[in-house]
Design a protein around this motif. Structure first.
Motif, PDB file in Angstrom:
ATOM      1  N   GLN A   1     -41.092   1.464 -51.191  1.00 35.95           N
ATOM      2  CA  GLN A   1     -41.089   2.885 -50.747  1.00 35.95           C
ATOM      3  C   GLN A   1     -42.509   3.482 -50.464  1.00 35.95           C
ATOM      4  O   GLN A   1     -42.479   4.164 -49.287  1.00 35.95           O
ATOM      5  CB  GLN A   1     -40.731   3.725 -51.957  1.00 35.95           C
ATOM      6  CG  GLN A   1     -39.247   3.519 -52.244  1.00 35.95           C
ATOM      7  CD  GLN A   1     -38.511   4.407 -51.564  1.00 35.95           C
ATOM      8  OE1 GLN A   1     -38.735   5.275 -50.723  1.00 35.95           O
ATOM      9  NE2 GLN A   1     -36.941   4.262 -51.657  1.00 35.95           N
ATOM     10  N   ALA A   2     -43.512   2.922 -50.912  1.00 40.24           N
ATOM     11  CA  ALA A   2     -44.965   3.309 -50.553  1.00 40.24           C
ATOM     12  C   ALA A   2     -45.122   3.043 -49.051  1.00 40.24           C
ATOM     13  O   ALA A   2     -45.811   3.753 -48.266  1.00 40.24           O
ATOM     14  CB  ALA A   2     -45.862   2.621 -51.431  1.00 40.24           C
ATOM     15  N   ARG A   3     -44.904   1.885 -48.758  1.00 38.88           N
ATOM     16  CA  ARG A   3     -44.958   1.403 -47.353  1.00 38.88           C
ATOM     17  C   ARG A   3     -44.063   2.381 -46.474  1.00 38.88           C
ATOM     18  O   ARG A   3     -44.626   2.490 -45.217  1.00 38.88           O
ATOM     19  CB  ARG A   3     -44.661  -0.203 -47.196  1.00 38.88           C
ATOM     20  CG  ARG A   3     -45.647  -0.923 -48.003  1.00 38.88           C
ATOM     21  CD  ARG A   3     -46.926  -0.961 -47.272  1.00 38.88           C
ATOM     22  NE  ARG A   3     -48.048  -1.654 -48.187  1.00 38.88           N
ATOM     23  CZ  ARG A   3     -49.383  -1.437 -47.995  1.00 38.88           C
ATOM     24  NH1 ARG A   3     -49.783  -0.658 -47.303  1.00 38.88           N
ATOM     25  NH2 ARG A   3     -50.144  -2.224 -49.023  1.00 38.88           N
ATOM     26  N   THR A   4     -42.939   2.632 -46.726  1.00 38.09           N
ATOM     27  CA  THR A   4     -41.978   3.285 -45.699  1.00 38.09           C
ATOM     28  C   THR A   4     -42.101   4.613 -45.802  1.00 38.09           C
ATOM     29  O   THR A   4     -41.756   5.415 -44.716  1.00 38.09           O
ATOM     30  CB  THR A   4     -40.432   2.831 -45.954  1.00 38.09           C
ATOM     31  OG1 THR A   4     -40.228   2.914 -47.252  1.00 38.09           O
ATOM     32  CG2 THR A   4     -40.355   1.140 -46.050  1.00 38.09           C
ATOM     33  N   ALA A   5     -42.946   5.190 -46.686  1.00 37.37           N
ATOM     34  CA  ALA A   5     -43.254   6.611 -46.556  1.00 37.37           C
ATOM     35  C   ALA A   5     -44.671   6.927 -45.858  1.00 37.37           C
ATOM     36  O   ALA A   5     -44.895   8.007 -45.947  1.00 37.37           O
ATOM     37  CB  ALA A   5     -43.281   7.061 -47.941  1.00 37.37           C
ATOM     38  N   ALA A   6     -45.168   5.808 -45.291  1.00 38.97           N
ATOM     39  CA  ALA A   6     -46.572   6.031 -44.976  1.00 38.97           C
ATOM     40  C   ALA A   6     -46.668   6.552 -43.472  1.00 38.97           C
ATOM     41  O   ALA A   6     -47.759   6.938 -42.881  1.00 38.97           O
ATOM     42  CB  ALA A   6     -47.450   4.620 -44.746  1.00 38.97           C
ATOM     43  N   HIS A   7     -45.371   6.957 -42.700  1.00 40.29           N
ATOM     44  CA  HIS A   7     -45.281   7.289 -41.370  1.00 40.29           C
ATOM     45  C   HIS A   7     -43.981   7.929 -41.317  1.00 40.29           C
ATOM     46  O   HIS A   7     -43.149   7.438 -41.705  1.00 40.29           O
ATOM     47  CB  HIS A   7     -45.570   6.102 -40.341  1.00 40.29           C
ATOM     48  CG  HIS A   7     -45.863   6.589 -38.920  1.00 40.29           C
ATOM     49  ND1 HIS A   7     -44.531   6.758 -38.232  1.00 40.29           N
ATOM     50  CD2 HIS A   7     -46.762   6.654 -38.221  1.00 40.29           C
ATOM     51  CE1 HIS A   7     -44.801   7.119 -37.205  1.00 40.29           C
ATOM     52  NE2 HIS A   7     -46.340   7.123 -36.970  1.00 40.29           N
ATOM     53  N   PRO A   8     -44.081   9.246 -40.387  1.00 36.43           N
ATOM     54  CA  PRO A   8     -42.637   9.774 -40.449  1.00 36.43           C
ATOM     55  C   PRO A   8     -41.587   8.894 -39.832  1.00 36.43           C
ATOM     56  O   PRO A   8     -40.342   9.162 -40.143  1.00 36.43           O
ATOM     57  CB  PRO A   8     -43.031  11.133 -39.490  1.00 36.43           C
ATOM     58  CG  PRO A   8     -44.501  11.388 -39.586  1.00 36.43           C
ATOM     59  CD  PRO A   8     -45.143   9.712 -39.999  1.00 36.43           C
ATOM     60  N   LEU A   9     -41.989   8.274 -38.898  1.00 34.72           N
ATOM     61  CA  LEU A   9     -40.691   7.282 -38.326  1.00 34.72           C
ATOM     62  C   LEU A   9     -40.281   6.239 -39.271  1.00 34.72           C
ATOM     63  O   LEU A   9     -39.067   5.977 -39.223  1.00 34.72           O
ATOM     64  CB  LEU A   9     -41.473   6.437 -36.965  1.00 34.72           C
ATOM     65  CG  LEU A   9     -40.490   5.527 -36.434  1.00 34.72           C
ATOM     66  CD1 LEU A   9     -39.339   6.255 -35.935  1.00 34.72           C
ATOM     67  CD2 LEU A   9     -41.218   4.714 -35.208  1.00 34.72           C
ATOM     68  N   LEU A  10     -41.347   5.718 -40.149  1.00 37.66           N
ATOM     69  CA  LEU A  10     -40.791   4.912 -41.192  1.00 37.66           C
ATOM     70  C   LEU A  10     -39.858   5.690 -42.083  1.00 37.66           C
ATOM     71  O   LEU A  10     -38.838   4.897 -42.405  1.00 37.66           O
ATOM     72  CB  LEU A  10     -42.221   4.272 -41.980  1.00 37.66           C
ATOM     73  CG  LEU A  10     -43.057   3.572 -41.013  1.00 37.66           C
ATOM     74  CD1 LEU A  10     -44.229   2.953 -41.698  1.00 37.66           C
ATOM     75  CD2 LEU A  10     -42.181   2.109 -40.392  1.00 37.66           C
ATOM     76  N   ALA A  11     -40.372   6.865 -42.462  1.00 34.30           N
ATOM     77  CA  ALA A  11     -39.425   7.449 -43.476  1.00 34.30           C
ATOM     78  C   ALA A  11     -37.999   7.869 -42.758  1.00 34.30           C
ATOM     79  O   ALA A  11     -37.112   7.748 -43.397  1.00 34.30           O
ATOM     80  CB  ALA A  11     -40.213   8.707 -43.655  1.00 34.30           C
ATOM     81  N   ALA A  12     -37.946   8.229 -41.427  1.00 37.03           N
ATOM     82  CA  ALA A  12     -36.829   8.342 -40.950  1.00 37.03           C
ATOM     83  C   ALA A  12     -35.822   7.224 -41.021  1.00 37.03           C
ATOM     84  O   ALA A  12     -34.824   7.040 -41.296  1.00 37.03           O
ATOM     85  CB  ALA A  12     -36.896   8.787 -39.712  1.00 37.03           C
ATOM     86  N   LEU A  13     -36.399   6.090 -40.783  1.00 33.59           N
ATOM     87  CA  LEU A  13     -35.819   4.751 -40.696  1.00 33.59           C
ATOM     88  C   LEU A  13     -35.433   4.408 -42.168  1.00 33.59           C
ATOM     89  O   LEU A  13     -34.283   3.685 -42.232  1.00 33.59           O
ATOM     90  CB  LEU A  13     -36.820   3.667 -40.166  1.00 33.59           C
ATOM     91  CG  LEU A  13     -36.734   3.598 -38.731  1.00 33.59           C
ATOM     92  CD1 LEU A  13     -38.023   2.591 -38.313  1.00 33.59           C
ATOM     93  CD2 LEU A  13     -35.562   3.355 -37.927  1.00 33.59           C
ATOM     94  N   ARG A  14     -36.195   4.478 -43.132  1.00 34.13           N
ATOM     95  CA  ARG A  14     -35.840   4.236 -44.440  1.00 34.13           C
ATOM     96  C   ARG A  14     -34.697   4.818 -44.898  1.00 34.13           C
ATOM     97  O   ARG A  14     -33.802   4.280 -45.678  1.00 34.13           O
ATOM     98  CB  ARG A  14     -37.376   4.541 -45.177  1.00 34.13           C
ATOM     99  CG  ARG A  14     -36.788   4.255 -46.846  1.00 34.13           C
ATOM    100  CD  ARG A  14     -36.453   2.921 -46.941  1.00 34.13           C
ATOM    101  NE  ARG A  14     -36.033   2.291 -48.301  1.00 34.13           N
ATOM    102  CZ  ARG A  14     -36.718   1.544 -49.010  1.00 34.13           C
ATOM    103  NH1 ARG A  14     -37.985   1.064 -48.891  1.00 34.13           N
ATOM    104  NH2 ARG A  14     -36.361   1.303 -50.197  1.00 34.13           N
ATOM    105  N   ALA A  15     -34.704   6.365 -44.622  1.00 29.57           N
ATOM    106  CA  ALA A  15     -33.560   7.047 -45.053  1.00 29.57           C
ATOM    107  C   ALA A  15     -32.388   6.586 -44.291  1.00 29.57           C
ATOM    108  O   ALA A  15     -31.155   6.171 -45.087  1.00 29.57           O
ATOM    109  CB  ALA A  15     -33.649   8.555 -44.413  1.00 29.57           C
TER     110      ALA A  15
END
Length: 193
Positions: A161-175
């Motif tokens: 979670q910490a790695r995938t929250a580090a950038h808006p694109l990553l956060a969108a992909l993570r969702a």
């Protein structure tokens, strides 16, 4: 030149072991995934997102993705579920990469090691994205793969979670990846697994 090329071929033949280095993930057909397959799909993901990452050095990002698990050709992969306090996976993979890259000419060996160090430090935009995309690719593989009946989808939802929250694109992909995980979890419950 012949010696340099021979050294590159020697290294490449040693790196081939990554094709037989298995991970905890499974393919959709149910066979264990190799680290080489994971790295390929990670690179494909980075390539597909290139236009969505303005200001990012795309070649550098791909280099980091290619190198990030290369050391696993020596000692194998340690799944996140088996990592324990005190284990320094990054240091082990760095040492393994040093061993694997030993046949290479010094300039190429140092380049690979510098890429590994950059990835581990996650101090550049490219390394932040590479680390986050690595986690997302893993989550997506677990959501797609034919997992064993005892697969822990809740662990998958919390993983990286910490790695995938580090950038808006990553956060969108993570969702999106988490939605895939929830769907896979529901399918597994329906099957009784």
């Amino acid at each position: 030149m012949t010696t340099r090329l021979g050294d590159i071929i020697t290294f490449l033949q040693r790196a081939e072991r990554l094709k037989d280095t298995l991970r905890s993930g499974h393919t959709a057909a149910g066979r264990p995934e190799s680290t080489a397959e994971h790295s390929w799909r990670l690179c494909l993901l980075a390539l597909l997102l290139a236009e969505d990452m303005p200001g990012v050095d795309r070649l550098r990002l791909l280099e980091l993705c290619i190198v990030h698990d290369l050391g696993e050709a020596v000692s194998g992969d340690i799944p996140a579920t088996e990592q324990r306090p005190g284990l320094n996976k990054a240091a082990q993979e760095r040492a393994d990469l040093e061993h694997l890259a030993a046949p290479l000419p010094a300039d190429l060996r140092e380049r690979l090691l510098a890429l590994q160090d950059e990835y581990d430090a996650a101090a550049t935009p490219e390394a932040v994205l590479a680390k986050g995309l690595d986690k997302i690719e893993t989550v997506l593989q677990h959501a797609t793969g034919a997992n064993p009946p005892d697969f822990d989808y809740d662990f998958n939802l919390a993983y990286g979670q910490a790695r995938t929250a580090a950038h808006p694109l990553l956060a969108a992909l993570r969702a999106l990846a988490d939605r895939e995980t929830e769907a896979a979890k529901a399918r597994a419950l329906t099957r009784g697994g």
